[in-house]
Design a protein around this motif. Structure first.
Motif, PDB file in Angstrom:
ATOM      1  N   LYS A 118       0.850  -1.196   0.000  1.00 18.74           N
ATOM      2  CA  LYS A 118       0.000   0.000   0.000  1.00 18.74           C
ATOM      3  C   LYS A 118       0.888   1.248   0.000  1.00 18.74           C
ATOM      4  O   LYS A 118       1.873   1.318   0.732  1.00 18.74           O
ATOM      5  CB  LYS A 118      -0.887  -0.019   1.243  1.00 18.74           C
ATOM      6  N   THR A 119       0.520   2.228  -0.819  1.00 20.17           N
ATOM      7  CA  THR A 119       1.252   3.490  -0.854  1.00 20.17           C
ATOM      8  C   THR A 119       0.887   4.295   0.387  1.00 20.17           C
ATOM      9  O   THR A 119      -0.289   4.466   0.703  1.00 20.17           O
ATOM     10  CB  THR A 119       0.884   4.291  -2.114  1.00 20.17           C
ATOM     11  N   SER A 120       1.906   4.790   1.062  1.00 16.73           N
ATOM     12  CA  SER A 120       1.668   5.517   2.306  1.00 16.73           C
ATOM     13  C   SER A 120       0.958   6.838   2.035  1.00 16.73           C
ATOM     14  O   SER A 120       0.983   7.374   0.935  1.00 16.73           O
ATOM     15  CB  SER A 120       2.983   5.780   3.033  1.00 16.73           C
ATOM     16  N   ARG A 121       0.335   7.382   3.067  1.00 13.65           N
ATOM     17  CA  ARG A 121      -0.388   8.640   2.944  1.00 13.65           C
ATOM     18  C   ARG A 121       0.568   9.791   2.631  1.00 13.65           C
ATOM     19  O   ARG A 121       0.237  10.693   1.861  1.00 13.65           O
ATOM     20  CB  ARG A 121      -1.152   8.913   4.225  1.00 13.65           C
ATOM     21  N   ALA A 122       1.759   9.761   3.205  1.00 15.91           N
ATOM     22  CA  ALA A 122       2.738  10.823   2.960  1.00 15.91           C
ATOM     23  C   ALA A 122       3.189  10.820   1.497  1.00 15.91           C
ATOM     24  O   ALA A 122       3.311  11.880   0.876  1.00 15.91           O
ATOM     25  CB  ALA A 122       3.935  10.657   3.885  1.00 15.91           C
ATOM     26  N   ASN A 123       3.418   9.639   0.957  1.00 12.70           N
ATOM     27  CA  ASN A 123       3.825   9.569  -0.451  1.00 12.70           C
ATOM     28  C   ASN A 123       2.693  10.010  -1.369  1.00 12.70           C
ATOM     29  O   ASN A 123       2.923  10.689  -2.371  1.00 12.70           O
ATOM     30  CB  ASN A 123       4.241   8.144  -0.810  1.00 12.70           C
ATOM     31  N   THR A 124       1.466   9.642  -1.046  1.00 14.00           N
ATOM     32  CA  THR A 124       0.320  10.039  -1.862  1.00 14.00           C
ATOM     33  C   THR A 124       0.141  11.540  -1.838  1.00 14.00           C
ATOM     34  O   THR A 124      -0.060  12.176  -2.870  1.00 14.00           O
ATOM     35  CB  THR A 124      -0.952   9.346  -1.346  1.00 14.00           C
TER      36      THR A 124
ATOM     37  N   SER B 240       2.384  13.870  -1.070  1.00 12.18           N
ATOM     38  CA  SER B 240       3.492  14.595  -1.692  1.00 12.18           C
ATOM     39  C   SER B 240       3.420  14.504  -3.215  1.00 12.18           C
ATOM     40  O   SER B 240       3.809  15.441  -3.908  1.00 12.18           O
ATOM     41  CB  SER B 240       4.835  14.054  -1.195  1.00 12.18           C
ATOM     42  N   ARG B 241       2.904  13.412  -3.736  1.00 12.11           N
ATOM     43  CA  ARG B 241       2.732  13.296  -5.182  1.00 12.11           C
ATOM     44  C   ARG B 241       1.615  14.222  -5.672  1.00 12.11           C
ATOM     45  O   ARG B 241       1.744  14.884  -6.691  1.00 12.11           O
ATOM     46  CB  ARG B 241       2.423  11.843  -5.558  1.00 12.11           C
ATOM     47  N   ARG B 242       0.519  14.291  -4.919  1.00  9.43           N
ATOM     48  CA  ARG B 242      -0.606  15.122  -5.321  1.00  9.43           C
ATOM     49  C   ARG B 242      -0.373  16.608  -5.053  1.00  9.43           C
ATOM     50  O   ARG B 242      -1.128  17.440  -5.542  1.00  9.43           O
ATOM     51  CB  ARG B 242      -1.863  14.673  -4.590  1.00  9.43           C
ATOM     52  N   ALA B 243       0.643  16.946  -4.264  1.00  9.09           N
ATOM     53  CA  ALA B 243       0.908  18.344  -3.940  1.00  9.09           C
ATOM     54  C   ALA B 243       1.385  19.127  -5.155  1.00  9.09           C
ATOM     55  O   ALA B 243       1.329  20.352  -5.169  1.00  9.09           O
ATOM     56  CB  ALA B 243       1.958  18.432  -2.833  1.00  9.09           C
ATOM     57  N   ASN B 244       1.861  18.441  -6.186  1.00 12.68           N
ATOM     58  CA  ASN B 244       2.368  19.121  -7.378  1.00 12.68           C
ATOM     59  C   ASN B 244       1.258  19.470  -8.365  1.00 12.68           C
ATOM     60  O   ASN B 244       1.521  20.160  -9.334  1.00 12.68           O
ATOM     61  CB  ASN B 244       3.422  18.254  -8.067  1.00 12.68           C
TER      62      ASN B 244
END
Length: 64
Positions: free
Chosen positions: A7-13, A15-19
């Motif tokens: 599962k992709t962690s919430r922090a990685n998700t 940070s990816r969507r922040a762009n």
């Protein structure tokens, strides 16, 4: 097709969507009346686009 093993962690998700950011729409000034309008679209205040006036034609269609 590849499948994620973990599962992709919430922090990685997040940070990816922040762009993904929206930008303000670009406007141009109408050469006829000087009001701001969207490019390649008839002016909402005077109805002109590329030297032609379309507001009278639009009014006649909706008044029928």
């Amino acid at each position: 097709m590849a499948l994620p093993k973990y599962k992709t962690s919430r922090a990685n998700t997040h940070s990816r969507r922040a762009n993904w950011k929206t930008s303000a729409t670009k406007t141009v000034t109408c050469p006829n009346c000087g009001a701001p309008s969207l490019p390649h679209v008839a002016c909402p205040s005077c109805g002109s686009f590329r030297g032609r006036v379309y507001k009278d034609a639009i009014k006649s269609v909706f008044t029928k």
